[in-house]
Enzyme design. Structure first.
Site, PDB file in Angstrom:
ATOM      1  N   SER A  41     -42.951  16.743  23.183  1.00  0.00           N
ATOM      2  CA  SER A  41     -41.681  16.509  22.128  1.00  0.00           C
ATOM      3  C   SER A  41     -41.160  15.136  21.952  1.00  0.00           C
ATOM      4  O   SER A  41     -40.351  14.952  20.819  1.00  0.00           O
ATOM      5  CB  SER A  41     -40.656  17.331  22.708  1.00  0.00           C
ATOM      6  OG  SER A  41     -40.290  17.076  24.007  1.00  0.00           O
ATOM      7  N   HIS A 247     -33.469  14.511  24.836  1.00  0.00           N
ATOM      8  CA  HIS A 247     -34.644  14.004  23.700  1.00  0.00           C
ATOM      9  C   HIS A 247     -34.117  12.817  23.087  1.00  0.00           C
ATOM     10  O   HIS A 247     -32.771  12.805  22.785  1.00  0.00           O
ATOM     11  CB  HIS A 247     -34.950  15.096  23.003  1.00  0.00           C
ATOM     12  CG  HIS A 247     -36.033  16.123  23.802  1.00  0.00           C
ATOM     13  ND1 HIS A 247     -35.433  17.155  24.536  1.00  0.00           N
ATOM     14  CD2 HIS A 247     -37.214  16.199  23.839  1.00  0.00           C
ATOM     15  CE1 HIS A 247     -36.554  17.817  24.896  1.00  0.00           C
ATOM     16  NE2 HIS A 247     -37.610  17.198  24.514  1.00  0.00           N
TER      17      HIS A 247
END
Length: 265
Positions: A41, A247
């Protein structure tokens, strides 16, 4: 840590200085061939939004560093196959078909999911400090014991499929600025343990990249001053949708990962 600097060449430093001054540069030699972006990711761009409609649950973003680099450098071909949730094993089993003899540049992030970093963060956010620290320690144990073989196997498979490619392995940022602006949430002990685990993870990845003859590029320097609890974080904390939590935001991709990759590509 600045492991990336150990692999930087004089020409790379000149290029970086020229870019900083705004001087136009020709595309890197690697851009003359095909570029393949592998990984998890952190390479697909989860957290930065603007996801490609055909990428499904892989959540590949037009704001991710591979997409940004390809747009700027116009490689002869670009295969963006990084996928949210990928492990070293799933990268090897589902993404390496994009590699070929014409591939001249490869980027990859992998390892965080192998040691369950998402589960670690869930334990730290939802449960006690003791549970958090136990979860962090278990992940660090996996980094030392199981992860090296997974990384080594993946890197060997990349090399066998793209024997002439320049391979750049990118690391992960530290999550927290200690003694920062956060007045709630995790304790400083928990934040410090998570940062230390990230350093261990980066160290293991760097060693395995070196063993494979690949270039490791740390992003720690780029994210310094932009961690969680700083005045200008480039990382999401707990957010909605939940999968974007912890993230990089679009600024973390363009200001953190892209320069780290560009300096090593």
């Amino acid at each position: 840590m600045s492991v990336r600097r150990l692999w930087a060449s004089a020409s790379t430093l000149v290029l970086a200085a020229s870019v900083a001054l705004g001087v136009a540069q020709p595309a890197s030699p690697a851009a003359a061939g095909g570029y393949v972006a592998l990984g998890d990711s952190y390479s697909s761009g989860v957290g930065s939004g603007s996801y490609l409609s055909d990428s499904g649950d892989c959540h590949r973003s037009t704001k991710a560093y591979p997409y940004l680099w390809a747009t700027q450098n116009s490689p002869s071909s670009f295969a963006f196959v990084a996928c949210s949730g990928a492990t070293t094993g799933s990268v090897a089993s589902t993404q390496l078909g994009a590699l070929s003899s014409s591939t001249t540049l490869v980027s990859v992030t992998a390892g965080g999911n192998d040691v369950g970093f998402a589960d670690v963060m869930e334990d730290c956010v939802l449960y006690s400090e003791a549970t958090c620290l136990s979860s962090v320690n278990a992940a660090v144990s996996q980094m030392h014991n199981a992860l090296p073989s997974g990384l080594g196997s993946l890197y060997g498979s990349i090399r066998s499929r793209a024997s002439q490619a320049h391979v750049v392995v990118l690391g992960y940022p530290r999550f927290y600025q200690l003694s920062g602006d956060c007045i709630a949430g995790l304790s400083e002990t928990e934040r410090s343990a998570i940062n230390n685990a990230s350093d261990v993870l980066n160290g293991v990845i760097a060693q395995q990249a070196a063993n494979a003859g690949f270039t490791f590029s740390s992003v720690v320097d780029e994210f310094t001053g932009h961690e969680l609890c700083s005045g200008s974080p480039w990382l999401n904390s707990v957010t909605v949708p939940v999968y974007e939590s912890y993230h990089p935001k679009s600024a973390g991709q363009s200001g953190g990962y892209l320069p780290a990759f560009r300096s090593a590509a």
